[in-house]
Design a protein around this motif. Structure first.
Motif, PDB file in Angstrom:
ATOM      1  N   ILE A 178       0.845  -1.192   0.000  1.00 34.75           N
ATOM      2  CA  ILE A 178       0.000   0.000   0.000  1.00 34.75           C
ATOM      3  C   ILE A 178       0.882   1.244   0.000  1.00 34.75           C
ATOM      4  O   ILE A 178       0.634   2.198  -0.743  1.00 34.75           O
ATOM      5  N   GLY A 182       1.770   2.989  -3.643  1.00 38.13           N
ATOM      6  CA  GLY A 182       1.165   4.318  -3.571  1.00 38.13           C
ATOM      7  C   GLY A 182       2.211   5.407  -3.698  1.00 38.13           C
ATOM      8  O   GLY A 182       2.018   6.405  -4.404  1.00 38.13           O
ATOM      9  N   MET A 238      -2.407  -4.360  -6.010  1.00 42.72           N
ATOM     10  CA  MET A 238      -3.189  -3.342  -5.319  1.00 42.72           C
ATOM     11  C   MET A 238      -4.657  -3.753  -5.210  1.00 42.72           C
ATOM     12  O   MET A 238      -5.348  -3.367  -4.253  1.00 42.72           O
ATOM     13  N   ALA A 241      -4.707  -5.671  -2.208  1.00 47.29           N
ATOM     14  CA  ALA A 241      -4.641  -4.784  -1.045  1.00 47.29           C
ATOM     15  C   ALA A 241      -6.015  -4.188  -0.742  1.00 47.29           C
ATOM     16  O   ALA A 241      -6.427  -4.085   0.432  1.00 47.29           O
ATOM     17  N   MET A 242      -6.744  -3.820  -1.793  1.00 49.50           N
ATOM     18  CA  MET A 242      -8.085  -3.275  -1.607  1.00 49.50           C
ATOM     19  C   MET A 242      -9.012  -4.294  -0.961  1.00 49.50           C
ATOM     20  O   MET A 242      -9.801  -3.967  -0.062  1.00 49.50           O
ATOM     21  N   ASN A 252     -10.386   2.366   1.298  1.00 56.09           N
ATOM     22  CA  ASN A 252      -9.203   2.097   0.473  1.00 56.09           C
ATOM     23  C   ASN A 252      -9.083   3.081  -0.691  1.00 56.09           C
ATOM     24  O   ASN A 252      -8.644   2.721  -1.783  1.00 56.09           O
ATOM     25  N   SER A 255      -5.532   3.398  -2.208  1.00 48.45           N
ATOM     26  CA  SER A 255      -5.151   2.139  -2.858  1.00 48.45           C
ATOM     27  C   SER A 255      -5.885   1.994  -4.190  1.00 48.45           C
ATOM     28  O   SER A 255      -5.317   1.524  -5.181  1.00 48.45           O
ATOM     29  N   THR A 258      -4.215   4.273  -6.667  1.00 49.70           N
ATOM     30  CA  THR A 258      -2.942   3.688  -7.083  1.00 49.70           C
ATOM     31  C   THR A 258      -3.178   2.579  -8.103  1.00 49.70           C
ATOM     32  O   THR A 258      -2.472   2.484  -9.122  1.00 49.70           O
ATOM     33  N   LYS A 259      -4.172   1.743  -7.842  1.00 50.86           N
ATOM     34  CA  LYS A 259      -4.490   0.658  -8.782  1.00 50.86           C
ATOM     35  C   LYS A 259      -4.865   1.219 -10.153  1.00 50.86           C
ATOM     36  O   LYS A 259      -4.404   0.733 -11.193  1.00 50.86           O
TER      37      LYS A 259
END
Length: 302
Positions: A178, A182, A238, A241-242, A252, A255, A258-259
């Motif tokens: 993350i 990020g 990612m 991660a979400m 999120n 995140s 970022t994705k």
């Protein structure tokens, strides 16, 4: 003799094996689906031979010849591969999934191996593999994590057992991602803007002054060129991660952003443009992204 197996022989596995070939009393095997593809078989076989790796034409051959197996493919294929291994394995073997995946997915994989001869471990690669080779830090969690870490340490690998609970290793990896992914996305946007306005040296100097002992250009060189060719895989990471954050009832937003940034970069096929080779510098990538952005804006005007 310790017999290690790798499912998947991409950059990560090949890099680890390039270090293991110099370790005594270690025999390495690998199976990759591309060995069944005529267009890729000879190149992959040549790379395996260069790293002193024994190629396996089937998954069964790999399982029968090894004691510890690493899966290094992609999280999106992890369940399917685990199911194949669970079906084929007819002897005790330790199976370590090193794909970047949420702890929830690793727990699902563990369920696949219940009531089988396979001992499953959650594995997490904590640094870039190519520069570290077989010494890249790897975290392990699961029932026999400690015993396996001892065996791999004797193979000169840098493994650490952190707990007996599947999912713990991946929790650390994905939570770290993350920040790292990020930060890389933020870095790309900052340097794109600075480059386009011809103020890059001023921005790097200013940030370096704000954060003492902080070398922005060095960090840019570490993260941006590799992101250019691995954006698709990192976007999927990612997504994992979400999912983890949703399970924890944590928003999120960053995140997700970022994705989306990584998915945009992946859609521009920089990996193809750079022929799957790491670009020479972060400046090259920033310039290319700025050119692509300008082309996108032109297309929107049409």
């Amino acid at each position: 003799m310790t017999k290690l197996g790798f499912i998947g022989f991409g950059e990560a596995a090949a890099s680890i094996c390039s270090g293991l070939k110099n370790v005594a009393n270690v025999d390495v095997f690998s199976y990759d689906i591309v060995l069944t593809m005529e267009s890729h078989r000879e190149r992959t076989l040549a790379l395996m031979r260069e790293q002193h790796v024994n190629p396996c034409d089937t998954l069964a051959e790999l399982i029968n010849n090894t004691d510890i197996i690493f899966c290094l493919t992609s999280a999106k294929f992890a369940i399917g591969i685990a199911q194949d291994v669970a079906t084929i394995a007819n002897k005790p073997v330790t199976y370590i999934d090193l794909n970047s995946a949420s702890p929830g997915l690793k727990k699902e994989i563990a369920k696949v191996f219940e009531y089988t001869a396979v001992q499953f471990l959650d594995g997490a690669v904590m640094e870039s593999v190519p520069p570290n080779k077989h010494r890249v830090p790897i975290l392990l969690s699961g029932a026999n994590a400690h015993e396996t870490a001892v065996i791999l340490t004797n193979c000169q690998m840098k493994t650490s057992a952190i707990s007996e609970h599947v999912g713990d290793a991946s929790s650390i990896k994905i939570t770290r991602s993350i920040f790292v992914k990020g930060f890389t996305g933020l870095l790309i946007e900052t340097l794109q803007a600075a480059s386009k306005m011809n103020i890059l040296p001023h921005i790097t100097d200013s940030i370096n002054q704000t954060f003492k002992n902080f070398d922005l250009e060095q960090l840019a060189e570490k993260y941006i060129p590799r992101t250019a060719i691995h954006a698709n895989r990192r976007a999927f990471e990612m997504q994992e991660a979400m999912m983890m954050m949703e399970e924890l009832s944590i928003r999120n937003d960053l995140s997700k952003a970022t994705k989306e940034k990584l998915e945009y970069i992946a859609s521009k096929e920089l990996d193809v443009i750079y022929q799957h080779e790491v670009p020479a510098s972060f400046q090259v990538v920033i310039q290319k992204l700025n050119e692509i952005n300008e082309e996108d804006l032109e297309d929107e005007k049409v």
